[in-house]
Enzyme design. Structure first.
Site, PDB file in Angstrom:
ATOM      1  N   TYR A  24      48.861  44.867  41.793  1.00 23.16           N
ATOM      2  CA  TYR A  24      47.976  44.958  40.743  1.00 23.16           C
ATOM      3  C   TYR A  24      47.132  44.040  40.618  1.00 23.16           C
ATOM      4  O   TYR A  24      45.820  44.072  40.244  1.00 23.16           O
ATOM      5  CB  TYR A  24      48.640  45.538  39.610  1.00 23.16           C
TER       6      TYR A  24
ATOM      7  N   SER B 253      41.476  43.341  33.867  1.00 18.58           N
ATOM      8  CA  SER B 253      42.690  43.129  33.369  1.00 18.58           C
ATOM      9  C   SER B 253      43.119  41.717  33.398  1.00 18.58           C
ATOM     10  O   SER B 253      42.634  40.744  34.090  1.00 18.58           O
ATOM     11  CB  SER B 253      43.921  43.710  34.091  1.00 18.58           C
TER      12      SER B 253
END
Length: 261
Positions: free
Chosen positions: A155, A142
């Protein structure tokens, strides 16, 4: 475009980007193996891929946060399908909350799915690729792994780990003819943010949101090619580069303008 028949295994393949990659691969004639937890969604993806490819697709229920379940699934793959040409590690989830407020059981679960699941699957399926001297491992990380923002500390940490793992693995497997590609997307218009409880965030960054089918086409286009990274959208990739070059300004942007969660 896939130029030869490939067997492709995709974790997180029942929905979102994982499913989009599987269906795009099927359009190109690949035999697709979907891995995910939701049996009904798996069966639907399997049926769609079979219709698209003209080859039987496969679906094995597995929780990638459970190493025992991963080993059982890999055994099924070897027994049913045989050798794997491409592994796409697309399974993962997010939860956006201040780090000190996040339940540590959730933190552990996120690391098991987002990081350790990638490592287990890669090790178990990648060994055979190295022995055969061919194959590709695609790890979906990501942009958050390159540029963290408030409420994404956990995250971002999992995705930073995936990027670091992929970079080292790429160098280790290069002599064996196995390619490693890291995919670093920004927000994607899927149910990811619904599951993460961050639909308001998706609405505020809708102008940046990626179309999963378009991104899937780009990813499938790398099959059997030594592509190091896919970074999208371009504006976030530029931001990540500037974040590295000018960390002070990067912190100011990430803590202000990009703090939308």
């Amino acid at each position: 475009m896939v130029k030869k028949h490939l067997t492709v295994v995709i974790s997180g393949g029942s929905a979102g980007l994982g499913k989009a990659i599987g269906l795009e691969a099927a359009k190109n004639g690949a035999t697709v193996v979907f891995l995910a937890r939701r049996r009904d969604k798996l069966r639907q993806a399997q049926a769609e891929a079979t219709a698209l490819s003209g080859h039987p697709a496969y679906a094995f229920p597995v929780d990638v946060g459970d190493p025992v379940a991963i080993e059982a699934a890999v055994d099924q793959i070897h027994e049913t399908v045989g050798s794997v040409d491409v592994l796409v590690n697309a399974a993962g989830f997010g939860h956006f909350e201040n780090a000190f407020d996040t339940d540590m059981r959730l933190v552990e679960r996120m690391f098991r799915v987002n990081v350790l699941g990638v490592m287990y699957l890669t090790k178990l399926l990648g060994r055979d690729m190295a022995i055969r001297g061919q194959g590709q491992i695609i790890n979906v990380a990501s942009m958050a792994g390159k540029m963290a923002t408030p409420k994404s500390a956990i995250y971002s940490a999992t995705k930073s780990a995936v990027i670091g793992y992929s970079n080292g693995l790429r160098l280790e497997l290069k002599p064996f003819g196995v390619h490693v590609t890291t995919v670093n997307p920004g927000p994607i218009a899927t149910d990811f943010f619904k599951a993460a409880g961050a639909l308001d965030y998706l609405a505020t960054v809708s102008w940046l949101a990626l179309d999963p089918d378009q991104l899937a086409r780009r990813i499938v286009g790398t099959f059997d090619h030594p592509v190091r990274e896919i970074n999208a959208p371009r504006v976030m990739n530029l931001g990540a580069k500037l974040y590295t070059l000018f960390p002070g300004i990067g912190d100011w942007l990430a803590g202000g303008m990009l703090n939308k969660k």
